[in-house]
Design a protein around this motif. Structure first.
Motif, PDB file in Angstrom:
ATOM      1  N   ALA A 101       0.831  -1.208   0.000  1.00 39.72           N
ATOM      2  CA  ALA A 101       0.000   0.000   0.000  1.00 39.72           C
ATOM      3  C   ALA A 101       0.863   1.255   0.000  1.00 39.72           C
ATOM      4  O   ALA A 101       0.559   2.239  -0.699  1.00 39.72           O
ATOM      5  N   ARG A 102       1.941   1.245   0.758  1.00 39.36           N
ATOM      6  CA  ARG A 102       2.853   2.395   0.803  1.00 39.36           C
ATOM      7  C   ARG A 102       3.484   2.634  -0.563  1.00 39.36           C
ATOM      8  O   ARG A 102       3.575   3.769  -1.028  1.00 39.36           O
ATOM      9  N   SER A 103       3.891   1.551  -1.227  1.00 36.62           N
ATOM     10  CA  SER A 103       4.484   1.668  -2.555  1.00 36.62           C
ATOM     11  C   SER A 103       3.467   2.193  -3.568  1.00 36.62           C
ATOM     12  O   SER A 103       3.794   3.044  -4.401  1.00 36.62           O
ATOM     13  N   ALA A 104       2.238   1.705  -3.485  1.00 39.88           N
ATOM     14  CA  ALA A 104       1.192   2.184  -4.398  1.00 39.88           C
ATOM     15  C   ALA A 104       0.909   3.667  -4.162  1.00 39.88           C
ATOM     16  O   ALA A 104       0.706   4.426  -5.124  1.00 39.88           O
ATOM     17  N   ALA A 105       0.910   4.088  -2.909  1.00 38.14           N
ATOM     18  CA  ALA A 105       0.675   5.508  -2.598  1.00 38.14           C
ATOM     19  C   ALA A 105       1.816   6.370  -3.135  1.00 38.14           C
ATOM     20  O   ALA A 105       1.580   7.460  -3.682  1.00 38.14           O
ATOM     21  N   ARG A 106       3.053   5.909  -3.005  1.00 33.50           N
ATOM     22  CA  ARG A 106       4.190   6.660  -3.558  1.00 33.50           C
ATOM     23  C   ARG A 106       4.103   6.755  -5.075  1.00 33.50           C
ATOM     24  O   ARG A 106       4.351   7.811  -5.657  1.00 33.50           O
ATOM     25  N   ASP A 107       3.732   5.645  -5.718  1.00 39.82           N
ATOM     26  CA  ASP A 107       3.605   5.657  -7.173  1.00 39.82           C
ATOM     27  C   ASP A 107       2.504   6.609  -7.616  1.00 39.82           C
ATOM     28  O   ASP A 107       2.671   7.351  -8.591  1.00 39.82           O
ATOM     29  N   LEU A 108       1.383   6.601  -6.912  1.00 40.66           N
ATOM     30  CA  LEU A 108       0.277   7.505  -7.238  1.00 40.66           C
ATOM     31  C   LEU A 108       0.687   8.957  -7.042  1.00 40.66           C
ATOM     32  O   LEU A 108       0.401   9.820  -7.883  1.00 40.66           O
ATOM     33  N   ARG A 109       1.394   9.242  -5.954  1.00 43.66           N
ATOM     34  CA  ARG A 109       1.865  10.600  -5.709  1.00 43.66           C
ATOM     35  C   ARG A 109       2.816  11.054  -6.814  1.00 43.66           C
ATOM     36  O   ARG A 109       2.684  12.157  -7.343  1.00 43.66           O
ATOM     37  N   ASP A 110       3.745  10.188  -7.179  1.00 44.86           N
ATOM     38  CA  ASP A 110       4.707  10.539  -8.228  1.00 44.86           C
ATOM     39  C   ASP A 110       4.007  10.776  -9.561  1.00 44.86           C
ATOM     40  O   ASP A 110       4.348  11.711 -10.285  1.00 44.86           O
ATOM     41  N   ALA A 111       3.021   9.931  -9.894  1.00 43.49           N
ATOM     42  CA  ALA A 111       2.285  10.105 -11.147  1.00 43.49           C
ATOM     43  C   ALA A 111       1.440  11.380 -11.117  1.00 43.49           C
ATOM     44  O   ALA A 111       1.347  12.086 -12.124  1.00 43.49           O
ATOM     45  N   THR A 112       0.865  11.686  -9.978  1.00 48.47           N
ATOM     46  CA  THR A 112       0.043  12.883  -9.848  1.00 48.47           C
ATOM     47  C   THR A 112       0.879  14.149  -9.981  1.00 48.47           C
ATOM     48  O   THR A 112       0.437  15.136 -10.564  1.00 48.47           O
ATOM     49  N   LEU A 113       2.080  14.131  -9.458  1.00 52.15           N
ATOM     50  CA  LEU A 113       2.933  15.321  -9.500  1.00 52.15           C
ATOM     51  C   LEU A 113       3.757  15.435 -10.783  1.00 52.15           C
ATOM     52  O   LEU A 113       4.404  16.464 -11.002  1.00 52.15           O
ATOM     53  N   ALA A 114       3.721  14.403 -11.634  1.00 51.28           N
ATOM     54  CA  ALA A 114       4.517  14.455 -12.866  1.00 51.28           C
ATOM     55  C   ALA A 114       4.054  15.586 -13.783  1.00 51.28           C
ATOM     56  O   ALA A 114       4.887  16.285 -14.378  1.00 51.28           O
ATOM     57  N   GLY A 115       2.751  15.784 -13.908  1.00 46.23           N
ATOM     58  CA  GLY A 115       2.221  16.850 -14.767  1.00 46.23           C
ATOM     59  C   GLY A 115       2.633  18.234 -14.300  1.00 46.23           C
ATOM     60  O   GLY A 115       3.166  19.028 -15.099  1.00 46.23           O
ATOM     61  N   PRO A 116       2.394  18.575 -13.033  1.00 51.27           N
ATOM     62  CA  PRO A 116       2.830  19.899 -12.560  1.00 51.27           C
ATOM     63  C   PRO A 116       4.339  20.106 -12.673  1.00 51.27           C
ATOM     64  O   PRO A 116       4.783  21.212 -12.995  1.00 51.27           O
ATOM     65  N   ARG A 117       5.117  19.067 -12.442  1.00 52.62           N
ATOM     66  CA  ARG A 117       6.571  19.223 -12.574  1.00 52.62           C
ATOM     67  C   ARG A 117       6.973  19.477 -14.024  1.00 52.62           C
ATOM     68  O   ARG A 117       7.846  20.304 -14.303  1.00 52.62           O
ATOM     69  N   ALA A 118       6.335  18.781 -14.964  1.00 55.65           N
ATOM     70  CA  ALA A 118       6.635  19.000 -16.382  1.00 55.65           C
ATOM     71  C   ALA A 118       6.214  20.407 -16.803  1.00 55.65           C
ATOM     72  O   ALA A 118       6.941  21.092 -17.526  1.00 55.65           O
ATOM     73  N   SER A 119       5.051  20.848 -16.342  1.00 53.95           N
ATOM     74  CA  SER A 119       4.596  22.209 -16.658  1.00 53.95           C
ATOM     75  C   SER A 119       5.569  23.239 -16.102  1.00 53.95           C
ATOM     76  O   SER A 119       5.859  24.246 -16.762  1.00 53.95           O
TER      77      SER A 119
END
Length: 185
Positions: A101-119
């Motif tokens: 669950a911790r790994s899935a939460a980290r992956d979700l966080r990283d995927a969610t923040l990928a767009g704002p970081r690219a922008s």
């Protein structure tokens, strides 16, 4: 590390003692790839007669921080079993579920923040495109910024770009940190 916990839980359910189950888990391919140092440390500690949980909580120079953090969670589960007599298979399986669950939460966080970081990167790079387009059209930066208004605009633009980048970095960083769970703001 979730794989290590899952392999150990299967071995523990089969009746294998905790130390042997930990060694079996440390030899599994996923664990060898993530923490190659774990097996030798476990073997050395067991040869000295140390407990399995103590090996996992000791700081490791060789291990990546995330793997060491996950190992500490597994060590706490095994310490709970050693200290209270709780079934090690159950605490280990619960630790494996928590690690997944911790790994899935980290992956979700990283995927969610990928767009704002690219922008953030694109918007930071855009002001550099103007002079490059000018050069492509045959205008040197000296011609582009010949007037005081153009130089003032470039300076203000650079200042706004830097402050916008710093602000966006702070916002994205705050969004990536875990929230508080103790009820305080």
């Amino acid at each position: 590390m979730a794989e290590a916990a899952e392999v150990a839980a299967v071995a523990l359910r089969a009746g294998v003692p905790l130390a042997a189950a930990a060694l079996v888990a440390a030899r599994s391919p996923g664990v060898v790839a993530a923490a190659p140092w774990l097996r030798t440390r476990l073997e050395a500690a067991l040869a000295r007669g140390d407990g399995v949980a103590g090996v996992l909580t000791a700081p490791s120079v060789d291990g990546p921080p995330r793997a060491c953090e996950d190992l500490r969670l597994l060590a706490r589960a095994w310490s709970l079993s050693e200290e209270t007599g709780a079934a090690a298979a159950h605490t280990t399986a619960a630790a494996a579920a928590s690690l997944r669950a911790r790994s899935a939460a980290r992956d979700l966080r990283d995927a969610t923040l990928a767009g704002p970081r690219a922008s953030m990167r694109v918007l930071t790079a855009l002001p550099l495109v103007g002079p490059a387009v000018g050069l492509a059209l045959g205008l040197s930066p000296a011609v582009l910024y010949a007037t005081p208004a153009a130089r003032l605009s470039a300076g203000v633009g650079a200042l706004l770009t830097l402050s916008g980048w710093a602000w966006a970095r702070r916002v994205v960083g705050a969004a990536g940190r875990p929230g508080r769970t103790d009820g305080s703001a």
